[in-house]
Design an enzyme around this catalytic site. Sequence first.
Site, PDB file in Angstrom:
ATOM      1  CG  PHE A  39      -1.182   7.208  -5.405  1.00  0.00           C
ATOM      2  CD1 PHE A  39      -1.330   6.464  -4.246  1.00  0.00           C
ATOM      3  CD2 PHE A  39      -1.946   8.358  -5.547  1.00  0.00           C
ATOM      4  CE1 PHE A  39      -2.212   6.851  -3.251  1.00  0.00           C
ATOM      5  CE2 PHE A  39      -2.833   8.762  -4.570  1.00  0.00           C
ATOM      6  CZ  PHE A  39      -2.970   8.006  -3.412  1.00  0.00           C
ATOM      7  CG  ASP A  40       5.095   2.879  -7.831  1.00  0.00           C
ATOM      8  OD1 ASP A  40       5.239   2.996  -9.056  1.00  0.00           O
ATOM      9  OD2 ASP A  40       5.403   1.850  -7.203  1.00  0.00           O
ATOM     10  CG  MET A  41      -0.192   0.899 -11.119  1.00  0.00           C
ATOM     11  SD  MET A  41      -0.664   0.868 -12.857  1.00  0.00           S
ATOM     12  CE  MET A  41       0.677  -0.106 -13.561  1.00  0.00           C
TER      13      MET A  41
END
Length: 223
Positions: free
Chosen positions: A6-8
């Site tokens: 995941f990106d944040m």
Amino acid sequence: MEAVVFDMDGVIFDSERLYMQCWQTVAEKYGITGIEEACYKCLGINAALTRQTMLEHFGSGFPYDEYAKEVSALFHKRAEGGKLAKKPGVEELLGYLKEKGVKTALASSTRKAVVVKELEEGGLLSYFDEIVGGDMVSRSKPEPDIFLKACENLGVAPGNAFAVEDSHNGIRAAYRAGMKPVMVPDLAAPVEEIEKISHVILPSLHEVKAYFEKEDFFARSGT
């Protein structure tokens, strides 16, 4: 499939919008015009590339460091202590992956110390097996370095991992890493290039969970 990375910002937390609002507040204070366009160019990239992009946009005389420091202070004031809003469906999706025994990592252009702090305050840190911050790789998204490192740390081949991203630069990075990019648009709508290189584009994390469940990608994950 073995993992999801995941990106944040803009994926886990609604932080891109808050960051933009903070820049707009500072821009109004100092009479800066065109800040929204400049911020869009910076979506998904690290601090060094953001600085370079801002100076290219406004000119070398733009006091970026001074303004960025003020923006950062304003952002942390509004976000610290768990006040940073989570994206809808994030806990349900992360819980589903944990139940399935799927390896998870977070690969954010933000510095690792900040990432860990925000995840901890949001009660989400325990969901992730690996955390890779933008200060841990030499090249920023759209280069694939951060995703390649995340996959290496997880012990999975990039081709066996999804990458959940909201920005164009993030999708480009995941695609160049050889992963399967899942776009959940936040501030930036997908353009033709992004539509072509995304594995799938879904409107929210609720739909990502439903998609994973329907396709049963992780039926053989875990022990």
